[in-house]
Design an enzyme around this catalytic site. Structure first.
Site, PDB file in Angstrom:
ATOM      1  N   HIS A 300      42.705  36.108  31.091  1.00  0.00           N
ATOM      2  CA  HIS A 300      41.322  35.406  31.268  1.00  0.00           C
ATOM      3  C   HIS A 300      41.252  34.307  30.225  1.00  0.00           C
ATOM      4  CE1 HIS A 300      39.137  38.447  33.555  1.00  0.00           C
ATOM      5  NE2 HIS A 300      39.619  39.215  32.590  1.00  0.00           N
ATOM      6  N   TYR A 486      37.651  36.184  48.124  1.00  0.00           N
ATOM      7  CA  TYR A 486      36.924  35.425  46.942  1.00  0.00           C
ATOM      8  C   TYR A 486      36.644  34.256  48.093  1.00  0.00           C
ATOM      9  CZ  TYR A 486      39.683  37.727  43.144  1.00  0.00           C
ATOM     10  OH  TYR A 486      39.688  38.493  42.501  1.00  0.00           O
TER      11      TYR A 486
END
Ligand code: FAD
Ligand code: NAG
Ligand code: NAG
Ligand code: NAG
Ligand code: NAG
Ligand code: NAG
Ligand code: NAG
Ligand code: NAG
Ligand code: NAG
Ligand code: NAG
Length: 543
Positions: A300, A486
């Site tokens: 991340h 997504y």
């Protein structure tokens, strides 16, 4: 049909007969489409009543004027951007209580000439499961959420309205050495997630959810309930990665469980730029897509303000991990392969697989497994997502340039999910999901915000689009690939009246690469009239 069994052949003679009788009776009972909302509602309800052999039919239809309409609509809106009075709302919401309600709903919606939009968990990032730019009826699948787990045969039948948290919980109830490879967020719905591919932190060991689907039930445009055998190889291929919404209504998937060890290990280690995050990311690119397939290390990257020394802007890299094994083995492995991480035994937490699902979903330490059953109704943030694939490592200079751009933009973060392992072994056309060997990692761009209104929306969506644009030199090209789950309408849309192959190809190639052409062929065979459609559905060929 009510109670799913893994081995039931669903399209029996009787159900075929039922469909035929239903079709015949519809001619008599359903009038031609009428212009007003009220009469559409009445005609539709009349049609359902005449064709559903259940005293409870009136409980499953909600007109816009019904007092419960708003709360039902909002319950599964998962992006606050689409929770507005200006979004086009369903004329009618139908909440089937039994599988047999679904074919009737389709036949009756067609008889009033209105489109059906299907919602399972409602997590579509662009709200395509509950908004449309043409009048529509929403089929809300949340009541169809039975899960039957058969540990002895290592299979489970899961209705489309179940959530991933329910899937994990029901497996765990029966066995602590079985699991299933799917997403992290427990409220995500099976209907959208599995049909779009479905991936999570066991991807490098087991591939995607669709790689473990062995049967499915779908209601087609003619109102027939089909299973793997009766739908045929092509349609069964399409609804594993091609999305469900172009082809019909998925009632259930039958999956094969995967083995998980009694003890797994998780950790999260973070470094800012000052702590040499750039070197960490350089080494991560060399290790994460190639290491032991039991190891999934998601990276991340967040811009942030650091309070260390003078307040300043920086980027934080956090490595979040699941290892299907014990901590000692993991520490030894990463000392050797990923020394810059500096992983110590005390960074690692050993736990059961179900605990790791809770940990990954950011629940507080000590949360019990039944938290996975929570549905968090009517709660959503404002959000926008985009995706990319990376096939060659990004250089150090490249990363340093990207950090500057992220800091300038301020809020948009990226998550790199490593591929490799099992993903490399499955051919790109084995299912409709095409992104297999050759991809090092997938990027998920994300921005969330709290303030309603167009000013904030413009601010944050502009930001994420800029970062996506800055990333162009570093990601896949021709096509610039994207991941269907997504959902991102920026990469192309099909204007509904057009059913345009040319428009469909623009996003179709990005989501499906060469599999797009086979999807178009199948769509043309199973739904020539393009009844099941949305802004990014598979177009049909004009015959
Ligand atoms: C807060 C949030 C967290 C997320 N977390 C993750 C994650 O951890 N991992 C991950 O991989 N993804 C994640 N996603 C993305 C998610 O996988 C996809 O949005 C997925 O499509 C959601 O499925 P759903 O059933 O909840 O969505 P829905 O919005 O109900 O449906 C998505 C699409 O599938 C169609 N569809 C739904 N049900 C059916 C059906 N029964 N038959 C035919 N078509 C159907 C809809 O019409 C729509 O086009 C997340 C999304 C959100 C908003
Ligand atoms: C009808 O609905 C009621 C209340 O929702 C429920 O108690 C009853 O079991 C349902 N009957 C059938 C046949 O589904
Ligand atoms: C709202 O819809 C439900 C389900 O169809 C029905 O049971 C209820 O009577 C309706 N309420 C009103 C006020 O129309
Ligand atoms: C769920 O399973 C139960 C028990 O097998 C059954 O009675 C019920 O009808 C099923 N519900 C649906 C929606 O299929
Ligand atoms: C960062 O790397 C430099 C050069 O390799 C090294 O001298 C320094 O100690 C590292 N800093 C940290 C916080 O690890
Ligand atoms: C979670 O709690 C347990 C004890 O309840 C503790 O041993 C462990 O260190 C905690 N883990 C984290 C990450 O806080
Ligand atoms: C939608 O907006 C209403 C207020 O207008 C709010 O009460 C509700 O919580 C919101 N729901 C979601 C899912 O954003
Ligand atoms: C799938 O791809 C392989 C090569 O990887 C090829 O040989 C095969 O013909 C393809 N199958 C279809 C149906 O396109
Ligand atoms: C726009 O985004 C920045 C962060 O990049 C934020 O600080 C600012 O508050 C936002 N403005 C509005 C109006 O949302
Ligand atoms: C059809 O597509 C073209 C672009 O290909 C677009 O300009 C036009 O607006 C579309 N028509 C409709 C009705 O949306």
């Amino acid at each position: 049909m009510g109670k799913p069994s893994p081995f039931a052949i669903t399209i029996s003679f009787t159900s075929l007969l039922l469909v035929i009788v239903l079709l015949l009776s519809l001619r008599a009972s359903c009038a031609a489409p009428t212009p007003t909302t009220d009469s559409v509602y009445e005609t539709f309800v009349h049609c359902l009543r005449n064709n559903i052999n259940s005293p409870n039919t009136s409980n499953i239809v909600f007109a816009q004027t019904n007092a419960s309409y708003d709360s039902i609509l909002r319950a599964y809106i998962r992006n606050a951007r689409f929770n507005t009075s200006s979004a086009r709302k369903p004329l009618i919401i139908v909440t089937p209580l039994q599988e047999s309600h679904v074919p009737t709903a389709i036949i009756c919606a067609k008889s009033v000439d209105i489109q059906i939009i299907i919602r399972s968990g409602g997590h579509d990032f662009e709200g395509l499961s509950y908004i449309s730019d043409e009048p529509f009826i929403m089929l809300d699948m949340f009541n169809l959420r039975n899960i039957s787990v058969d540990v002895q045969n290592k299979v489970a039948v899961i209705q489309a309205g179940a959530t991933l948290g329910e899937v994990y919980y029901r497996i765990w109830e029966k066995s602590n050495v079985h699991g299933f490879p799917a997403g992290v967020c427990h409220t995500v719905g099976v209907g959208g997630h599995f049909s779009g591919g479905g991936y999570g932190n066991m991807m490098r060991k087991y591939g995607l959810s669709i790689d473990h689907i062995i049967d499915a039930q779908i209601v087609d445009v003619k109102g027939r309930i089909l299973n793997k055998e009766s739908m045929g190889e092509d349609l069964f291929w399409a609804i594993r990665g091609g999305g469900g919404a172009s082809f019909g209504v998925i009632l259930s998937y039958t999956i094969r469980l995967v083995p998980v060890p009694e003890i797994v290990t998780v950790f999260q280690v973070e470094k800012t730029l000052e702590q040499n995050a750039t070197d960490l990311v350089m080494q991560w690119q060399q290790v994460a897509p190639h290491t032991d397939e039991r190891l999934f290390m998601r990276l991340h990257l967040h811009p942030m303000i650091s309070n260390v020394g003078e307040r300043h802007k920086t980027v934080r890299a956090a490595v979040m991990t699941l290892f299907l094994g014990g901590a000692d083995e993991l520490v030894l492995l990463l000392e050797k392969e990923f020394p810059i991480l500096g992983l110590k035994k005390e960074n690692c937490i050993e736990m059961s697989w179900i605990e790791s699902a809770i940990w990954w979903d950011s629940f507080q330490n000590g949360t019990q497994p039944d938290a996975l059953l929570g549905r968090k109704l009517n709660s959503a943030k404002f959000l926008k997502r985009k995706s990319d694939y990376v096939k060659t490592p990004i250089s150090k200079e490249g990363l340093e340039w990207i950090w500057k751009r992220m800091i300038e933009l301020g809020q948009t973060s990226m998550a790199f999910s490593p591929y490799g392992g099992r993903m490399n072994e499955i051919s790109a056309n084995a299912t409709a999901f095409p992104h297999r060997a050759g991809n090092l990692f997938k990027i998920e761009y994300s921005v969330n915000w709290e303030e309603p209104g167009v000013v904030a929306e413009k601010n944050f969506t502009t930001q994420i689009r800029r970062l996506y644009s800055y990333m162009t030199p570093f990601v896949s090209k021709n096509p610039r690939s994207a991941f269907l789950n997504y959902r991102d309408l920026d990469i192309g849309i099909n204007h509904h009246d057009n059913n345009s192959y040319q428009e469909g190809k623009v996003y179709g190639i990005k989501y499906f690469d060469n599999n797009f052409y086979r999807l178009v062929k199948i769509k043309t065979e199973v739904d020539q009239e393009n009844y099941f459609r949305n802004g990014q559905s598979i177009p049909t060929l004009k015959l």
